[in-house]
Scaffold this motif. Structure first.
Motif, PDB file in Angstrom:
ATOM      1  N   LEU A 165     -13.702   4.493 -11.605  1.00 26.93           N
ATOM      2  CA  LEU A 165     -13.927   3.047 -11.670  1.00 26.93           C
ATOM      3  C   LEU A 165     -15.375   2.706 -11.378  1.00 26.93           C
ATOM      4  O   LEU A 165     -15.966   1.834 -12.021  1.00 26.93           O
ATOM      5  N   LEU A 166     -15.976   3.405 -10.426  1.00 31.75           N
ATOM      6  CA  LEU A 166     -17.376   3.158 -10.107  1.00 31.75           C
ATOM      7  C   LEU A 166     -18.263   3.513 -11.287  1.00 31.75           C
ATOM      8  O   LEU A 166     -19.183   2.766 -11.639  1.00 31.75           O
ATOM      9  N   ALA A 167     -18.012   4.651 -11.914  1.00 31.88           N
ATOM     10  CA  ALA A 167     -18.827   5.064 -13.045  1.00 31.88           C
ATOM     11  C   ALA A 167     -18.735   4.044 -14.176  1.00 31.88           C
ATOM     12  O   ALA A 167     -19.730   3.725 -14.836  1.00 31.88           O
ATOM     13  N   LEU A 168     -17.545   3.504 -14.402  1.00 30.99           N
ATOM     14  CA  LEU A 168     -17.386   2.484 -15.428  1.00 30.99           C
ATOM     15  C   LEU A 168     -18.155   1.220 -15.076  1.00 30.99           C
ATOM     16  O   LEU A 168     -18.779   0.588 -15.932  1.00 30.99           O
ATOM     17  N   LEU A 169     -18.128   0.861 -13.789  1.00 27.96           N
ATOM     18  CA  LEU A 169     -18.850  -0.332 -13.343  1.00 27.96           C
ATOM     19  C   LEU A 169     -20.345  -0.198 -13.584  1.00 27.96           C
ATOM     20  O   LEU A 169     -21.002  -1.102 -14.100  1.00 27.96           O
ATOM     21  N   LEU A 170     -20.890   0.965 -13.205  1.00 31.96           N
ATOM     22  CA  LEU A 170     -22.327   1.141 -13.325  1.00 31.96           C
ATOM     23  C   LEU A 170     -22.779   1.304 -14.764  1.00 31.96           C
ATOM     24  O   LEU A 170     -23.926   1.002 -15.091  1.00 31.96           O
ATOM     25  N   SER A 171     -21.887   1.768 -15.630  1.00 32.55           N
ATOM     26  CA  SER A 171     -22.273   1.970 -17.027  1.00 32.55           C
ATOM     27  C   SER A 171     -21.957   0.768 -17.906  1.00 32.55           C
ATOM     28  O   SER A 171     -22.398   0.695 -19.045  1.00 32.55           O
ATOM     29  N   ALA A 172     -21.206  -0.207 -17.364  1.00 33.68           N
ATOM     30  CA  ALA A 172     -20.822  -1.368 -18.158  1.00 33.68           C
ATOM     31  C   ALA A 172     -22.034  -2.219 -18.492  1.00 33.68           C
ATOM     32  O   ALA A 172     -22.869  -2.496 -17.636  1.00 33.68           O
ATOM     33  N   PRO A 173     -22.176  -2.688 -19.738  1.00 33.32           N
ATOM     34  CA  PRO A 173     -23.330  -3.497 -20.140  1.00 33.32           C
ATOM     35  C   PRO A 173     -23.155  -4.958 -19.742  1.00 33.32           C
ATOM     36  O   PRO A 173     -23.073  -5.844 -20.581  1.00 33.32           O
ATOM     37  N   THR A 174     -23.094  -5.187 -18.462  1.00 30.91           N
ATOM     38  CA  THR A 174     -22.936  -6.553 -17.977  1.00 30.91           C
ATOM     39  C   THR A 174     -24.076  -6.888 -17.043  1.00 30.91           C
ATOM     40  O   THR A 174     -24.740  -6.019 -16.492  1.00 30.91           O
ATOM     41  N   GLU A 175     -24.326  -8.172 -16.854  1.00 30.52           N
ATOM     42  CA  GLU A 175     -25.385  -8.611 -15.979  1.00 30.52           C
ATOM     43  C   GLU A 175     -25.105  -8.243 -14.523  1.00 30.52           C
ATOM     44  O   GLU A 175     -26.009  -8.117 -13.715  1.00 30.52           O
ATOM     45  N   ALA A 176     -23.822  -8.055 -14.191  1.00 28.08           N
ATOM     46  CA  ALA A 176     -23.455  -7.760 -12.810  1.00 28.08           C
ATOM     47  C   ALA A 176     -23.725  -6.305 -12.434  1.00 28.08           C
ATOM     48  O   ALA A 176     -23.801  -5.965 -11.266  1.00 28.08           O
ATOM     49  N   ALA A 177     -23.843  -5.435 -13.451  1.00 28.05           N
ATOM     50  CA  ALA A 177     -24.041  -4.023 -13.157  1.00 28.05           C
ATOM     51  C   ALA A 177     -25.415  -3.794 -12.542  1.00 28.05           C
ATOM     52  O   ALA A 177     -26.415  -4.346 -12.987  1.00 28.05           O
ATOM     53  N   SER A 178     -25.479  -2.954 -11.510  1.00 24.62           N
ATOM     54  CA  SER A 178     -26.738  -2.665 -10.846  1.00 24.62           C
ATOM     55  C   SER A 178     -27.492  -1.587 -11.612  1.00 24.62           C
ATOM     56  O   SER A 178     -26.901  -0.600 -12.050  1.00 24.62           O
ATOM     57  N   PRO A 179     -28.794  -1.748 -11.795  1.00 23.42           N
ATOM     58  CA  PRO A 179     -29.564  -0.670 -12.418  1.00 23.42           C
ATOM     59  C   PRO A 179     -29.588   0.546 -11.508  1.00 23.42           C
ATOM     60  O   PRO A 179     -29.587   0.427 -10.286  1.00 23.42           O
ATOM     61  N   VAL A 180     -29.605   1.706 -12.112  1.00 22.68           N
ATOM     62  CA  VAL A 180     -29.633   2.936 -11.340  1.00 22.68           C
ATOM     63  C   VAL A 180     -31.088   3.273 -11.005  1.00 22.68           C
ATOM     64  O   VAL A 180     -31.905   3.443 -11.911  1.00 22.68           O
ATOM     65  N   PRO A 181     -31.454   3.355  -9.725  1.00 20.13           N
ATOM     66  CA  PRO A 181     -32.834   3.684  -9.364  1.00 20.13           C
ATOM     67  C   PRO A 181     -33.244   5.046  -9.918  1.00 20.13           C
ATOM     68  O   PRO A 181     -32.411   5.936 -10.092  1.00 20.13           O
ATOM     69  N   TRP A 182     -34.537   5.206 -10.143  1.00 21.46           N
ATOM     70  CA  TRP A 182     -35.005   6.445 -10.768  1.00 21.46           C
ATOM     71  C   TRP A 182     -34.640   7.676  -9.961  1.00 21.46           C
ATOM     72  O   TRP A 182     -34.311   8.730 -10.533  1.00 21.46           O
ATOM     73  N   GLN A 183     -34.675   7.549  -8.632  1.00 24.24           N
ATOM     74  CA  GLN A 183     -34.408   8.739  -7.816  1.00 24.24           C
ATOM     75  C   GLN A 183     -32.958   9.190  -7.931  1.00 24.24           C
ATOM     76  O   GLN A 183     -32.655  10.373  -7.810  1.00 24.24           O
ATOM     77  N   VAL A 184     -32.049   8.253  -8.199  1.00 20.26           N
ATOM     78  CA  VAL A 184     -30.638   8.601  -8.353  1.00 20.26           C
ATOM     79  C   VAL A 184     -30.428   9.397  -9.636  1.00 20.26           C
ATOM     80  O   VAL A 184     -29.709  10.405  -9.662  1.00 20.26           O
ATOM     81  N   SER A 185     -31.088   8.946 -10.703  1.00 19.80           N
ATOM     82  CA  SER A 185     -31.007   9.685 -11.968  1.00 19.80           C
ATOM     83  C   SER A 185     -31.680  11.043 -11.854  1.00 19.80           C
ATOM     84  O   SER A 185     -31.162  12.059 -12.337  1.00 19.80           O
ATOM     85  N   ALA A 186     -32.852  11.078 -11.206  1.00 23.97           N
ATOM     86  CA  ALA A 186     -33.598  12.329 -11.084  1.00 23.97           C
ATOM     87  C   ALA A 186     -32.829  13.377 -10.295  1.00 23.97           C
ATOM     88  O   ALA A 186     -32.987  14.586 -10.521  1.00 23.97           O
TER      89      ALA A 186
END
Length: 372
Positions: free
Chosen positions: A17-38
């Protein structure tokens, strides 16, 4: 093991559910900081996002009211005396309602260091800057004073023991110094005996001090020693690196929660350590039956190779979560009389038989404090 596994029953569902939330193309979704992706965290979230894992942040306290950490911070403890006098006091959350004690509670942070560390580990998506393990819980234990220093290594060791006894699965130590401490080392052995993963920073150096060795407690064998990199995955210019370093993580220009509100940019191996603690929480969430040694081995063996000074390389949380269970040799049995003998000898036996340090052995009463 059984209790830990029971706590993770819903981890996969929550993580999906969290992964879906973060990947959803909505204004409410939080951007993933660069360090998290790295650090390779997003690919791990469909499998595990830290649910059921408690990470102890032994630091300057944690601001439990910050939006990034809403609902993430457990009641903690402080070993810092807010009103030092003739009789030192050990303070715990809620021990006294008088305002003089407020800044000493584990859930308050007058410095901001611990709050930044906690948010990098377990920041919630709704706060604006998710951490590596956004479903993990934070157990705050304050040992750093208002100058961001600790003055008694035995006190930090006591904090480690308290965290272990109060449910920590991972302990983050974004602090350290040049000198070994027998009581502190004994507490680290206690954590290992109780199957708790300990992560610590290698330290920060002055730009002209290229020969500085990895700090204690990071150089203890059972502790994951973490150095810092820049956005290009290269060693950060003031991060201590080299012999004794296990692996690296983003440690420069990271976005973290500000105890004063909002967010700020932080740099230092303290924060690289937090990234790896978050990765350890993901692995423990995905594999509750793995031992602390297996978690360490998975993180080290799956790191992305890099500069020779970065140990095994840069942490890849997703790869570690997907890894097969590492084979670990059975440790040698430590006699039960060891601890009592070490105490009776004033720590001398401990210094010889249980420090297990990579660097030079030196005992001191007052080490330098934390990594910035």
């Amino acid at each position: 093991m059984g209790n830990r596994a029971a706590r993770y029953t819903m981890a996969c569902v929550c993580s999906t559910l969290l992964a879906l939330l973060l990947s959803a193309p909505t204004e409410a979704a939080s951007p993933v900081p660069w360090q998290v992706s790295a650090a390779g965290a997003p690919p791990a979230w469909p499998v595990a996002a830290g649910a059921g894992v408690v990470v102890a942040v032994i630091d300057s306290g944690v601001d439990a009211d910050h939006p990034d950490l809403a609902g993430a911070v457990l009641p903690g403890r402080s070993y810092v005396d807010a009103d030092p006098g003739t009789e030192p006091r050990l303070l715990a959350l809620g021990s006294d309602g008088d305002p003089v004690y407020e800044r000493a509670f584990g859930q308050a942070d007058p410095v901001g260091h611990g709050t930044a560390v906690a948010s990098l580990i377990a920041g919630r998506p709704g706060g604006g800057s998710p951490g590596i393990a956004p479903e993990a819980e934070i157990l705050p234990v304050r040992v750093l004073d208002d100058e961001n220093r600790y003055h008694d290594s035995a006190m930090v060791g006591a904090a480690v023991r308290w965290a272990v006894d109060n449910g920590a699965d991972v302990v983050n130590l974004s602090l350290g110094g040049h000198y070994d401490s027998a009581p502190f080392a004994e507490a680290l052995a206690y954590a290992e005996h109780h199957d708790v993963v300990v992560v610590a920073c290698t330290g920060n150096r002055k730009r002209d001090d290229a020969d500085e060795e990895v700090w204690f407690p990071a150089r203890v064998d059972t502790v994951l020693a973490v150095t810092g990199t820049d956005r290009d995955g290269e060693p950060w210019r003031t991060a201590v690196t080299g012999e004794g370093t296990d692996l690296a993580a983003p440690g420069a220009e990271l976005t973290a929660a500000d105890a004063a509100g909002g967010h700020r940019t932080v740099t230092g191996t303290s924060f690289a350590s937090a990234i790896v603690s978050g990765a350890a929480a993901l692995v423990r969430s995905a594999h509750p039956d793995w031992s602390a040694a297996q978690v360490r081995r998975a993180l080290v063996s799956t790191a992305a190779p890099g500069d020779a000074d970065l140990g095994a390389g840069v942490v890849d949380a997703g790869a570690a979560v997907r890894a097969d269970a590492p084979a670990i040799e059975a440790p040698e049995t430590v006699p039960t009389v060891w601890s009592a003998a070490a105490t009776a000898a004033g720590g001398g036996l401990l210094g010889l038989g249980a420090l297990l340090l990579r660097g030079r052995r030196r005992i001191a009463v007052r080490p330098r404090t934390m990594a910035g």
